[in-house]
Structures are given as structure tokens and as C-alpha cells.
Design an enzyme around this catalytic site. Structure first.
Site, short mmCIF file in Angstrom:
data_model
loop_
_atom_site.label_atom_id
_atom_site.label_comp_id
_atom_site.label_asym_id
_atom_site.label_seq_id
_atom_site.Cartn_x
_atom_site.Cartn_y
_atom_site.Cartn_z
N ARG A 36 -9.12 -3.39 -4.17
CA ARG A 36 -9.65 -4.91 -3.81
C ARG A 36 -9.81 -4.74 -2.37
O ARG A 36 -8.91 -4.56 -1.34
CB ARG A 36 -8.35 -5.71 -4.14
N CYS A 49 0.75 -1.31 0.14
CA CYS A 49 -0.19 -0.09 -0.33
C CYS A 49 1.04 1.21 0.15
O CYS A 49 1.61 1.42 0.76
CB CYS A 49 -0.95 0.04 1.36
N CYS A 62 -5.33 5.98 -3.80
CA CYS A 62 -4.57 4.76 -3.82
C CYS A 62 -3.11 4.86 -4.43
O CYS A 62 -2.97 5.19 -5.71
CB CYS A 62 -5.39 3.47 -4.74
#
Length: 289
Positions: free
Chosen positions: A219, A76, A227
Site C-alpha cells: 500500500r 513496517c 515486506c
């Protein structure tokens, strides 16, 4: 069980951060992760980040990421920026750059004087099997140096670039990101049978050769305000298709990221992401599940 936590965000992508480096944390179940991430009955977050001691040579820290559905994921980017701000603010390191162990390897995070964080995201991967993406029986379409793949999405064909930034992404270029039915198509792409590990669905609008607007249906989390890996994947796909030139400013609902990649000359080059990391508040929560 009482847990101390820090609430943070990177361009609106928000996180609950737990310190498993200074003291031992009990293993968290997926039910407990979901309870912490719950926006009505918990703290509320897109992801839960856990800081731990590394288990490989050459790393300063280990970084684990759990989506709000309880599942652990590989990477991430926005979380990585918050991670380095957390360990710096807590005095866990005095280094400006740290090497961090993630599920897929090591990444380098650098705190800048202006408070932004630069993340060395590594090189993007486009080979379908490594994304992973099942391209068997599909006729891809060449666009620049990229291959676009047809997906049946609710009876319509959508042409996507498939990219791994340590986690899987499907990126399509749209005329108007704001008006596009992301909440309708995102879940269909996320769980498409061609992606055995599911996928993050990106919807990118080209503003200029150095600027895009982006929405991502993540997801296990749904649409988020930003993101980081999705921004990286989108820019990499755009440069590979000949639509963008480095560096690229990526506008998300939560803020702006700057992505740089010399992939037009060397696709093995590492991609970097720069953006903000913000501490919102700290607290304790009684976890009774």
C-alpha cells in the site's frame, strides 16, 4: 534545509532513517517525504523511518513510518529491524531488547548475537472489521480455521485471507509467485473498495509446510523486494488454513525471513519475525521543497 540521514535495508526493503531522538526534526510534509524517497532526484527508499522519543509509558523509543507516497502508516516489520540496528549502532541504547511505540501500540525488538533482529509482531487479527475489510453481502468460504473472501479483481474472482498485522493485508495463495501478474493485480487489490484504508496485497506460493515464496504489492509503495508484515500475514493465513507449520522460511526477492507463530494452538499468540538489517551508507541532503 539540510538533513542528516542513514540509508538502510532489511532483505532489500529499503529505508531512509532520520534521527529525531537526539535532536528535534522539523515536521516533514508529504511533499518532502516524497522528495526524499524519490529514486532519481532524492535518496531513494520504499519508506522513511523517523526515530523519536516515546510519548507513552513503557516505551524506549517511538517509531514513525512514512510510505514513499508521503502517507504515514501503522507498521513496517522490515523497518522495525532496521530501527533497532540504528538505535544500537548510534549508541542510543545499550539494551539487547527495546520496547518501541508504533501507531498501533508497543512492539519488542531484540538484537541477536548473529546480527539478525527478532521482532515480536504481536498477534494477527482476522476479524474483517478490524483489518479493516468490508465483508457485507459477501459469502465467505471456510478453509481450515480461516475464512476466504471473494474479491472482484479486474473481472476475475480472487479468494483472499484478510489479516491485520497492525496494518491491513489481503493474502492469496498462487501456484507460481514468480510468474503471477502481481504488477497488474496488485494495484487493483490495493485500492479495492472493500478496503477502506487500502491494503497490502500478498501473493504466496507454498513450497512445503515450512517454506513459501512471497511477493507483496505494498500500500502506497508498490511491489517491494520484501515486506515484513506481509510475510507475517501470509504465514498466519497459511497456518490458519492448515497449509503451513511453524516455523516458516519466507523467500522474497530481497532475502529470507523466518516467521514463527503458535497459532495452530492459540490464535492469540504473538508472532515473531527474524531477519537481517543492514546499513548501506550515511549522508546529508539539502531539502529544498
Amino acid at each position: 534545509m539540510k538533513l542528516s540521514f542513514t540509508k538502510m535495508h532489511g532483505a532489500g526493503n529499503d529505508f531512509v532513517v532520520l534521527d529525531g531522538y537526539s535532536h528535534t526534526l522539523p515536521p516533514l510534509t508529504d511533499v518532502q517525504v516524497r522528495a526524499l524517497a524519490d529514486r532519481h532526484f532524492g535518496i531513494g527508499a520504499d519508506q522513511l523511518l523517523v526515530v523519536e522519543k516515546p510519548t507513552v509509558d513503557g516505551a524506549d523509543f517511538k517509531y514513525r513510518i512514512f510510505n514513499c507516497d508521503g502517507g504515514e502508516v501503522e507498521h513496517c516489520g522490515n523497518g522495525a529491524r532496521c530501527f533497532v540496528k540504528f538505535v544500537t549502532d548510534r549508541g542510543l541504547t545499550d539494551k539487547r531488547s527495546v520496547r518501541v511505540q508504533v501507531m498501533k501500540g508497543l512492539i519488542t525488538l531484540t538484537m541477536q548475537d548473529n546480527g539478525e533482529v527478532v521482532v515480536d509482531m504481536g498477534a494477527p487479527v482476522f476479524e474483517p472489521a478490524q483489518v479493516p475489510f468490508d465483508a457485507s453481502g459477501l459469502d465467505g468460504r471456510t478453509d481450515g480455521n480461516d475464512t476466504l473472501w471473494p474479491l472482484d479483481v479486474g473481472g476475475a474472482t480472487r479468494w483472499v485471507s484478510t489479516v491485520s498485522m497492525g496494518n491491513p493485508h489481503a493474502v492469496q495463495v498462487v501456484d507460481d509467485a514468480e510468474a503471477y501478474p502481481v504488477l497488474a493485480e496488485g494495484p487493483l487489490i490495493e485500492r479495492h473498495a472493500r478496503f477502506p484504508k487500502r491494503v497490502n496485497a500478498g501473493f504466496m506460493q507454498i513450497v512445503s509446510r515450512h517454506e513459501v515464496k512471497l511477493r507483496v504489492y505494498e500500500r502506497g509503495a508498490g511491489e517491494t523486494l520484501a515486506c515484513g508484515t506481509g510475510a507475517c500475514a501470509a504465514v498466519a493465513a497459511g497456518i490458519r488454513r492448515g497449509l503451513l507449520d511453524t516455523p516458516v522460511t519466507v523467500h522474497t526477492h530481497g532475502g529470507t525471513l523466518t516467521i514463527s507463530w503458535d497459532g495452530a494452538h492459540d490464535e492469540r499468540a504473538a508472532l515473531t519475525m527474524a531477519g537481517p538489517a543492514t546499513t548501506v551508507f550515511e549522508g546529508e541532503i539539502e531539502l529544498n521543497v
